[in-house]
Design an enzyme around this catalytic site. Structure first.
Site, short mmCIF file in Angstrom:
data_model
loop_
_atom_site.label_atom_id
_atom_site.label_comp_id
_atom_site.label_asym_id
_atom_site.label_seq_id
_atom_site.Cartn_x
_atom_site.Cartn_y
_atom_site.Cartn_z
N MET A 353 6.90 -0.17 -2.02
CA MET A 353 5.85 -1.06 -1.53
C MET A 353 5.08 -0.35 -0.43
SD MET A 353 7.82 -3.81 0.92
CE MET A 353 6.22 -4.47 1.44
N CYS A 354 3.96 -0.95 -0.02
CA CYS A 354 3.15 -0.41 1.08
C CYS A 354 2.25 -1.53 1.56
CB CYS A 354 2.36 0.82 0.61
SG CYS A 354 1.31 0.52 -0.84
N ASN A 355 0.96 -1.27 1.72
CA ASN A 355 0.02 -2.32 2.11
C ASN A 355 -0.59 -3.02 0.89
OD1 ASN A 355 0.15 -2.29 4.94
ND2 ASN A 355 -1.10 -0.45 5.03
#
Length: 395
Positions: A353-355
């Protein structure tokens, strides 16, 4: 010789022996003449032809009484070539692309992208959803038209996806996505090479496209190591202008849920239930954001009214600088060290995941180099901020 090189050499030697044996039987004059008489002969995994029994009989007549050494070697090498294509890596070097740039079955995609605010999702749905001809005309990237790798067509993230209610880059149905890909001139049997420029050695947005095609079932795709800058710095030619394409016949498969995860998947996991509430105890949740955003020393970058922290409880931080350097993806030992430092558990499945799902795609590419299969949480933190910001509760 490294252990990996030794194992690959041993594997190829076994393939030669197996193919030699099979080729000797396939072309032997007896007893296969009578066995295949009147039967339809279909292509097998090691055979090089497809047709009726008359074709096989004619071929065997030409080869009697025994196959020559040249035929056996050719069959063996053909087998190895087939295996090499089937097990191609996820990353390709500049020299390989330079040698195959004019191959009609190699298609190059330029994934250059400039980050911009998310459009209003309701307005887009009412006016632009799936209208690819209009979107292509209105979303021309000036960096691509100014200079790109010869024969490359532009793959635009703002055309290939749509802004969802919560997600920045939502997936179209396979039927719609394939319409866009066909307009780029891509065919179902093409080998795709994708590159970009900018962050993560020019590979960040290319990795997103790589992962997207994988999700829709196209496996024969690789990312150019080092991106556009690596191509230019090696002295290879470029061209300018927009590249027109003839309609392709590419087909999308169903969404591969072994590579893709959404909010519902993570709140209704068959083994872990609501993974957000259970602190990701059932999986490796690898967060690719910079360390400052993960630990809270830097702001989230978007409103999250119920957030009491800077990351999800149980998530492990693997920032992209630990995955990719200035010239491309780091070697396997560096990747393994990054996972070890983050507390990676090889016995558990993995989600990145990330932004907004882009950095997470780059991390998934790095993991693939280690043979680790990961799902990408497409909505990531920007979705949680809008939908369930209370899950952003740890520092």
């Amino acid at each position: 010789m490294s252990l990996q090189t030794w194992l690959v050499s041993l594997f190829l030697l076994i393939c030669v022996i197996l193919c030699w044996s099979v080729s000797a039987q396939a072309f032997a004059p007896y007893p296969y003449d009578s066995y295949y008489s009147g039967a339809r002969f279909r292509r097998g995994p090691l055979m090089g032809f497809d047709g009726e029994d008359t074709q096989l009989q004619q071929l065997m007549q030409n080869l009697k009484p025994r196959p020559t050494l040249l035929i056996r070697i050719a069959s063996s090498l053909g087998c190895i070539a087939h295996i090499h294509m089937a097990t191609a890596g996820e990353i390709v070097e500049v020299n390989w692309l330079a040698e195959h740039i004019n191959d009609p079955h190699v298609k190059v995609l330029d994934a250059t992208y400039e980050v911009k605010p998310k459009p209003n999702w309701e307005e887009f749905k009412n006016t632009s959803y799936g209208k690819f001809d209009e979107l292509i005309k209105t979303h021309v990237n000036p960096n691509y038209t100014a200079e790109h790798i010869p024969n490359a067509v532009h793959f635009n993230l703002d055309v290939a996806y749509f802004p969802g209610q919560y997600e920045r880059f939502s997936f179209y149905s396979p039927e719609l996505f394939e319409q866009y890909v066909q307009k780029l001139g891509i065919n179902k049997d093409d080998k795709l090479i994708v590159y970009s420029r900018g962050p993560a050695a020019g590979m960040l947005f290319a990795a997103r496209v790589w992962w997207t095609f994988k999700v829709y079932g196209h496996r024969n795709i690789e990312v150019l190591n080092g991106g556009f800058n690596a191509w230019k710095s090696s002295g290879h030619p470029t061209e300018s202008g927009d590249k027109s394409a003839t309609q392709g016949n590419w087909k999308a498969g169903p969404i591969d849920k072994s590579l893709y995860a959404n909010f519902d998947d993570l709140t209704n996991d068959p083994r872990g239930g609501n993974l957000f509430e259970n602190k990701m105890s059932a999986i490796n949740m690898l967060d690719a954001r910079p360390g400052g955003q993960f630990n809270g020393s830097e702001p989230l970058g978007f409103p999250a009214p119920k957030a009491t922290g800077s990351h999800i409880a149980g998530a492990k931080n693997v920032p992209l600088p630990n995955v990719v350097g200035e010239t491309g993806v780091k070697d396997k030992s560096a990747l393994e060290e990054a996972l070890k430092k983050a507390g990676f558990d090889a016995s558990k499945s993995t989600v990145t995941m990330c932004n907004s799902g882009v950095q997470a795609s780059m991390l998934a590419l790095g993991l693939a180099r280690l043979g680790i299969k990961a799902r990408v949480y497409n909505g990531s933190m920007s979705e949680l901020a809008l939908r369930a910001s209370e899950y952003i509760n740890s520092k």
